[in-house]
Design a protein around this motif. Sequence first.
Motif, mmCIF file in Angstrom:
data_model
loop_
_atom_site.group_PDB
_atom_site.id
_atom_site.type_symbol
_atom_site.label_atom_id
_atom_site.label_comp_id
_atom_site.label_asym_id
_atom_site.label_seq_id
_atom_site.Cartn_x
_atom_site.Cartn_y
_atom_site.Cartn_z
ATOM 1 N N ARG A 20 -4.116 4.041 4.247
ATOM 2 C CA ARG A 20 -3.464 3.166 3.260
ATOM 3 C C ARG A 20 -4.296 3.143 1.984
ATOM 4 O O ARG A 20 -5.529 3.081 2.042
ATOM 5 C CB ARG A 20 -3.363 1.740 3.779
ATOM 6 C CG ARG A 20 -2.420 1.575 4.926
ATOM 7 C CD ARG A 20 -2.389 0.117 5.393
ATOM 8 N NE ARG A 20 -1.713 0.015 6.668
ATOM 9 C CZ ARG A 20 -0.406 -0.084 6.812
ATOM 10 N NH1 ARG A 20 0.368 -0.138 5.754
ATOM 11 N NH2 ARG A 20 0.129 -0.153 8.017
ATOM 12 N N SER A 55 1.104 4.923 1.849
ATOM 13 C CA SER A 55 0.625 5.550 3.067
ATOM 14 C C SER A 55 0.524 7.055 2.884
ATOM 15 O O SER A 55 1.409 7.682 2.307
ATOM 16 C CB SER A 55 1.573 5.261 4.233
ATOM 17 O OG SER A 55 1.474 3.912 4.626
ATOM 18 N N SER A 75 0.840 -1.195 0.000
ATOM 19 C CA SER A 75 0.000 0.000 0.000
ATOM 20 C C SER A 75 0.876 1.247 0.000
ATOM 21 O O SER A 75 2.059 1.194 0.332
ATOM 22 C CB SER A 75 -0.897 0.007 1.230
ATOM 23 O OG SER A 75 -0.106 0.062 2.409
ATOM 24 N N GLN A 117 -4.523 -6.232 4.046
ATOM 25 C CA GLN A 117 -3.547 -6.473 2.978
ATOM 26 C C GLN A 117 -3.965 -7.604 2.047
ATOM 27 O O GLN A 117 -3.959 -7.442 0.831
ATOM 28 C CB GLN A 117 -2.163 -6.762 3.566
ATOM 29 C CG GLN A 117 -1.098 -7.045 2.510
ATOM 30 C CD GLN A 117 -0.785 -5.848 1.635
ATOM 31 O OE1 GLN A 117 -0.443 -4.798 2.135
ATOM 32 N NE2 GLN A 117 -0.913 -5.995 0.323
#
Length: 98
Positions: free
Chosen positions: A18, A5, A3, A42
């Motif tokens: 994210r 941030s 990801s 995730q």
Amino acid sequence: MQSQSFFPCIRGLRYHVRVWGNAGRPTLFLLHGWGDVSASFQFLADGLRHEWRVIAPDWRGFGLSERSPAGYWFPDYLADLDALLDLYQPESPVNLIG
């Protein structure tokens, strides 16, 4: 896929958000539960990233988001969500999973 941030200021607190996937895809917001963090998405984001742009914040006081000196009240989380949606998807309906 990792990801990206982002650290926007949301209602006076430094939030951690994210983002997975491409900006050209429809956006899907994923909201973690109490005591969890955005990173827990995730594996789900890995499966969705080809069709969706996935956005998942760490709620105030969780993960990498700043803690609130004023305490934690559910109306604040709702107001934070409203500010996050205004930041990432203003003027349009959202796809939201909580």
